[in-house]
Design an enzyme around this catalytic site. Sequence first.
Site, PDB file in Angstrom:
ATOM      1  CB  ALA A  15      -0.911   0.000   1.220  1.00 33.53           C
ATOM      2  CB  CYS A  16       2.756   2.306  -2.525  1.00 33.74           C
ATOM      3  SG  CYS A  16       2.937   0.521  -2.488  1.00 33.74           S
ATOM      4  N   GLY A  17       2.512   5.138  -2.005  1.00 39.51           N
ATOM      5  CA  GLY A  17       2.263   6.455  -2.554  1.00 39.51           C
ATOM      6  C   GLY A  17       2.562   6.429  -4.045  1.00 39.51           C
ATOM      7  CD  GLN A 219       8.734   5.745  -0.385  1.00 32.49           C
ATOM      8  OE1 GLN A 219       9.593   6.601  -0.519  1.00 32.49           O
ATOM      9  NE2 GLN A 219       9.033   4.491  -0.089  1.00 32.49           N
ATOM     10  CG  ASN A 241      -2.007   3.392  -3.066  1.00 29.11           C
ATOM     11  OD1 ASN A 241      -1.699   2.608  -2.170  1.00 29.11           O
ATOM     12  ND2 ASN A 241      -2.743   4.469  -2.842  1.00 29.11           N
TER      13      ASN A 241
END
Length: 525
Positions: A15-17, A219, A241
């Site tokens: 789970a990201c940017g 990210q 994401n």
Amino acid sequence: MKKIGLYDSSLEHDACGVGFVCNLDGGESHEVIRIGLAALCNLSHRGAAGADSDTGDGAGIISRIPDAVYRRSVSFDLPNPGGYGVGMFFMPRGSEGKSLAETLERAAAAEGWRVLGWRDVPTRPEHLGRAAAAAVPDIRQFFVAPASGFLPDDLERKLYVLRKRLEAAAGRDQDKFYIPSLSSRAIVYKGMMHAAQVEKFYTDLGEEDFVSSFTVVHQRYSTNTFPSWRVAQPMRWLAHNGEINTLRGNRNWLDARSGLLSSPLFGDDIGKIHPILDADTSDSASLDNAYELLLRGGRGLDHVMAMLIPQAWGQKYPMGPDLRGFFEFHAGLMEPWDGPAAVVFTDGVRVGACLDRNGLRPARYSVTKGGLMVFASETGVVDLPPSEVAEKGALRPGQMLVADVGNGRLIDDYAAKTRLARRRPYRRWVKENRLEIPGFLGEPVDMTVNAGALPFRQRLFGYTRDDLDILLDPMASKGAEPVGSMGADTPLAVLSGRPQLLFSYFRQQFAQITNPAMDSIREEL
């Protein structure tokens, strides 16, 4: 899939940017790279680190190929921009890497490519954390040119086939060898690091003549996986994401159909692209593999994403008959890759983004009067003067947008899908080829309940008082959501000392991150 002890790579999620920056007019500048890197650094809170706080879960960017940087830094002649392919390669270090390079050169030559040479990517390992530095591969760029001229899309297709052949020729563990990208349009710079380390580690990104019309950034925050250089994002063509909840089914269906693949665009090369999915890879990489296959098969990037991540299109959702026909037609070709998922994608020219039909990931954008567009998983990743903002908005569940870079247009969800739905007579094709099964899903028949036998049958099938009072009664009397099922802590049947029914040994798999039961399609089924 690789399994070591309690580790199973099939369970990897993150789970990201995520975001992108682009000039809608197509102008290439270093400013786009600089702003993209700034946005990436402002997404640092969406990343993570382990015991070694200087080693991140992963970060990186996709951009256009910086021809000027490469042209002045290699000792061999390069064809005109767009006439050659360059790949970012993660190679084994030392003599093993040198031997592999020779193998790859022979494989490329056997496919009819001219091997132009290699470039050692300039890096500064002192900016890496201890764990990242210990695992850093030998990062090199491989330059090839076709023996004859190709149109841009055909060249990308040939490079896709070449990458598959190089992977087969290497025949090695992807922890030691991996190709982040191989294209005539785009290049991927990524690694096992924090966002702020990307520009420091890759010195190319700080060069003023490293220019691009867009950049995609990512990210990474892993929730159930181990960081490594190859699983850092962006992938080859997208950044993701969330997580794909339906991954096992998606992979199995794609593998099952792969033997039936055919395309006049690939011709005899169709047999060279197997396996379609990279072995031992994450959910994001699998989605990227499927995206790349459909893209190289001749579909546009918006068409591909509408196939992979469709909006909810059941009968209770208002939409035109042409659009409904589009989704119904493609439902027979590809199952939805359901998330929660926010995805940024590109074909090396245009760039876009979409949300899956659950809509459980944020996705916001701003466009300036000068044509600069910033899209990210949250607003504020780039400081834009309010007086310069011409448009801002957010994606809703199932929506997409496409930045038509070079033509100065931002194509919204309605325009993109209306164009897709009317390109072919999908509605007529569905109507002419649909097979109706009468009565299979018709109205339920009346039943006479034997009240005397009901308690016995309930005990026979394992119903408890909780099932009756908390689950069945609200659904039957009020049509309400069975919220008593959320957070169920029923012991596993295999560990129970009491007799259990066969279906008690099977459980639906859910994502590692909290996802409320908001998918109306799944609830309806």
